[in-house]
Design a protein around this motif. Structure first.
Motif, PDB file in Angstrom:
ATOM      1  N   HIS A   5       0.913  -0.988  -0.014  1.00  0.00           N
ATOM      2  CA  HIS A   5       0.027   0.140  -0.133  1.00  0.00           C
ATOM      3  C   HIS A   5       0.828   1.297   0.165  1.00  0.00           C
ATOM      4  CE1 HIS A   5      -2.828   3.200   1.622  1.00  0.00           C
ATOM      5  NE2 HIS A   5      -3.635   2.327   0.853  1.00  0.00           N
ATOM      6  N   ASN A  10      -2.669  -0.875  -5.022  1.00  0.00           N
ATOM      7  CA  ASN A  10      -3.837  -0.973  -4.474  1.00  0.00           C
ATOM      8  C   ASN A  10      -4.202  -2.433  -3.642  1.00  0.00           C
ATOM      9  OD1 ASN A  10      -4.958   1.593  -5.120  1.00  0.00           O
ATOM     10  ND2 ASN A  10      -5.798   0.849  -7.196  1.00  0.00           N
ATOM     11  N   THR A  11      -4.468  -2.375  -2.554  1.00  0.00           N
ATOM     12  CA  THR A  11      -4.578  -3.576  -1.657  1.00  0.00           C
ATOM     13  C   THR A  11      -6.365  -3.970  -1.494  1.00  0.00           C
ATOM     14  OG1 THR A  11      -4.399  -2.199   0.365  1.00  0.00           O
ATOM     15  CG2 THR A  11      -2.441  -3.265  -0.499  1.00  0.00           C
ATOM     16  N   ASN A  37      -7.211  -0.434   0.525  1.00  0.00           N
ATOM     17  CA  ASN A  37      -7.886   0.301  -0.472  1.00  0.00           C
ATOM     18  C   ASN A  37      -9.575  -0.369  -0.453  1.00  0.00           C
ATOM     19  OD1 ASN A  37      -4.908   0.391  -1.893  1.00  0.00           O
ATOM     20  ND2 ASN A  37      -6.017   2.359  -1.850  1.00  0.00           N
ATOM     21  N   GLU A  38      -9.474  -1.522  -0.070  1.00  0.00           N
ATOM     22  CA  GLU A  38     -10.926  -2.053  -0.334  1.00  0.00           C
ATOM     23  C   GLU A  38     -11.197  -3.395   0.387  1.00  0.00           C
ATOM     24  OE1 GLU A  38     -13.740  -3.811  -4.137  1.00  0.00           O
ATOM     25  OE2 GLU A  38     -11.871  -2.925  -4.338  1.00  0.00           O
ATOM     26  N   GLU A  99     -14.416   1.229   0.660  1.00  0.00           N
ATOM     27  CA  GLU A  99     -14.966   0.635  -0.537  1.00  0.00           C
ATOM     28  C   GLU A  99     -14.929  -0.988  -0.030  1.00  0.00           C
ATOM     29  OE1 GLU A  99     -15.347   1.515  -3.724  1.00  0.00           O
ATOM     30  OE2 GLU A  99     -15.153   3.572  -3.013  1.00  0.00           O
TER      31      GLU A  99
END
Length: 108
Positions: A5, A10-11, A37-38, A99
């Protein structure tokens, strides 16, 4: 995860399967919120072919949980429990602007 990250990758944290009583998805989020990120979520699906082994193992871990799991996975309650969990997860993630995707599937 943190290193990825911090290097601009993006993780996604995939919390699966969620075991009733055992899985603390909220604690996992709280520990990873600064470098994820999500979030993805999937419920525990007990396959008919492994049901006997699953319940035998659950009995060895904590016999008191058998009644709860039978209730959660019973014909009448199978969707109710997971619908409630899905709502809790969605509400938590939305309130924290996270997210997320929830991949709960039907229980047999």
């Amino acid at each position: 995860l943190k290193e990825l990250h911090n290097n601009g990758i993006n993780t996604v944290v995939f919390i699966a399967p969620i075991f009733p009583v055992f899985s603390d998805w909220q604690a996992i989020i709280e520990h990873t919120i600064n470098f994820a990120n999500e979030y993805w979520f999937e419920n525990l699906f007990i396959y008919p072919s492994s049901k006997a082994v699953f319940y035998r193992t659950l009995y060895e871990i904590n016999p008191a949980l058998i009644k709860l799991y039978h209730q959660i996975y019973s014909f009448h309650d199978k969707e109710k429990y997971w619908e409630t969990e899905e709502q809790k997860i969605a509400q938590f993630c939305t309130s924290h602007s996270l997210e997320h995707s929830i991949f709960f599937h039907q229980i047999i």
